[in-house]
Design an enzyme around this catalytic site. Structure first.
Site, PDB file in Angstrom:
ATOM      1  N   ASP A  33       0.825  -0.796  -0.275  1.00 53.26           N
ATOM      2  CA  ASP A  33       0.091  -0.186  -0.161  1.00 53.26           C
ATOM      3  C   ASP A  33       0.723   1.008   0.007  1.00 53.26           C
ATOM      4  O   ASP A  33       0.453   2.263  -0.851  1.00 53.26           O
ATOM      5  CB  ASP A  33      -1.247   0.074   1.536  1.00 53.26           C
ATOM      6  CG  ASP A  33      -1.801   1.102   0.982  1.00 53.26           C
ATOM      7  OD1 ASP A  33      -2.436   1.684   0.141  1.00 53.26           O
ATOM      8  OD2 ASP A  33      -2.846   1.341   1.927  1.00 53.26           O
ATOM      9  N   CYS A 258      -3.897   6.451  -2.728  1.00 47.00           N
ATOM     10  CA  CYS A 258      -4.780   5.462  -2.978  1.00 47.00           C
ATOM     11  C   CYS A 258      -4.863   5.615  -4.481  1.00 47.00           C
ATOM     12  O   CYS A 258      -5.569   7.033  -4.278  1.00 47.00           O
ATOM     13  CB  CYS A 258      -6.146   5.440  -2.488  1.00 47.00           C
ATOM     14  SG  CYS A 258      -7.301   4.592  -3.748  1.00 47.00           S
TER      15      CYS A 258
END
Length: 316
Positions: A33, A258
């Protein structure tokens, strides 16, 4: 080495920890991530050293990569190469994100024991991220989860946009619980509740967690994943801990964002989390000095300083 050895003054009184856990599992997401949104591709050798350093620092779970199609996340196109070169440390788990059955095939071929799927609590983000509707995502995930469980893998379910969506605004708590329970019912062993755009506040966190408990979900099956867009990640984590949640996602040096939500900024920094846990007297098993050194090194590889407050304070 803990926070007291690195600079906390004198004797620190033990706080009243209410129902806080005695020990917390830190689920490190930096290599997956944290790096997935980097515009410059990080070489596999650098990723492998990052993974090895994190494991050596004592992190029990290090989320390694994702078998998403390279078209969508070019940074992780080297997933198979990274897993093939990984020097696994005994006792450390190395989960991999799998978006579909093809991704699961690749994970199994790479000898992976832990996988994760990435769902959404909102219609709009599901369509932007998966090109499917809110209900349609479950038809895609169901065969992946069921087959993974049959193969003996541990499966984690991520739920994004739990506390707010940049297109839809606030998200109904009952909708979040419904999505989460469907993932658990299909076989996910753990659910990570994601504040993808960092808008959560402690009261909201408590409301969501209490709603899951009221729906019959045990606390040990919940994890939290906060972004620090509004500087609330540590406060939100503390709220979850006070309710008994014992797994917290974090990213070394505060890396991350993101790729499908432009307003999402960095993850909760693992170093900031460790400093807080040390102050609360909660065990975690991580060597803070080694972790800080790792994030300083990684910042050098990326060509910019770490946003972590603790890294800035302790960097040498």
């Amino acid at each position: 080495m803990d926070a007291r050895e690195l600079g906390l003054p004198g004797e620190v009184p033990s706080p009243e920890t209410e129902d806080m856990p005695d020990e917390v599992t830190i689920w490190e997401v930096g290599p997956r991530d944290g790096l997935q949104n980097e515009s410059e591709v990080v070489p596999p050798a650098v990723k492998l050293e990052f993974l090895n350093r994190l494991a050596d620092a004592g992190l029990p779970v290090v989320e390694t990569t994702s078998f998403v199609h390279p078209k969508w996340v070019p940074q992780l196109a080297d997933a198979a190469e990274v897993l093939d070169g990984l020097s696994r440390v005994d006792g450390v788990r190395y989960p991999v994100l799998v978006p579909n059955e093809r991704g699961l095939d690749r994970a199994l071929a790479s000898g992976v024991h832990d996988v994760a799927i990435f769902a959404s609590a909102t219609e709009t983000f599901t369509r932007r991220n998966l090109n499917r509707g809110l209900d349609e995502q479950f038809a895609m995930f169901d065969p992946v989860v069921r087959r993974a469980v049959t193969e003996g893998l541990n499966v984690r379910g991520y739920v994004s946009m739990v506390f707010g969506d940049p297109w839809e605004g606030p998200v109904a708590v009952d909708q979040v619980v419904s999505v989460g329970k469907r993932l658990l019912d299909m076989g996910c062993g753990q659910l990570s509740l994601g504040d993808t755009i960092g808008v959560a506040t402690p009261g909201h966190v408590e409301t969501v967690i209490r709603a899951f408990v009221a729906a019959g979900v045990p606390l040990h099956r919940l994890a939290v994943h906060f972004h620090d867009t509004y500087g609330q990640a540590l406060s939100n984590t503390c709220a979850a801990l006070r309710l008994g949640v014992s797994t917290v996602d974090a990213s070394a040096g505060g890396l991350g964002g993101c790729p499908y939500a432009g307003s999402a900024t960095g993850n909760l920094a693992t170093e900031d989390l460790v400093w807080m846990l040390d102050g609360l007297g909660i065990r975690h098993g991580v060597d803070l000095r080694a972790l800080v050194d790792t994030s300083v090194w990684m910042a050098g590889q990326l060509g910019r300083p770490s946003p972590s407050a603790v890294v800035k304070a302790l960097a040498r």
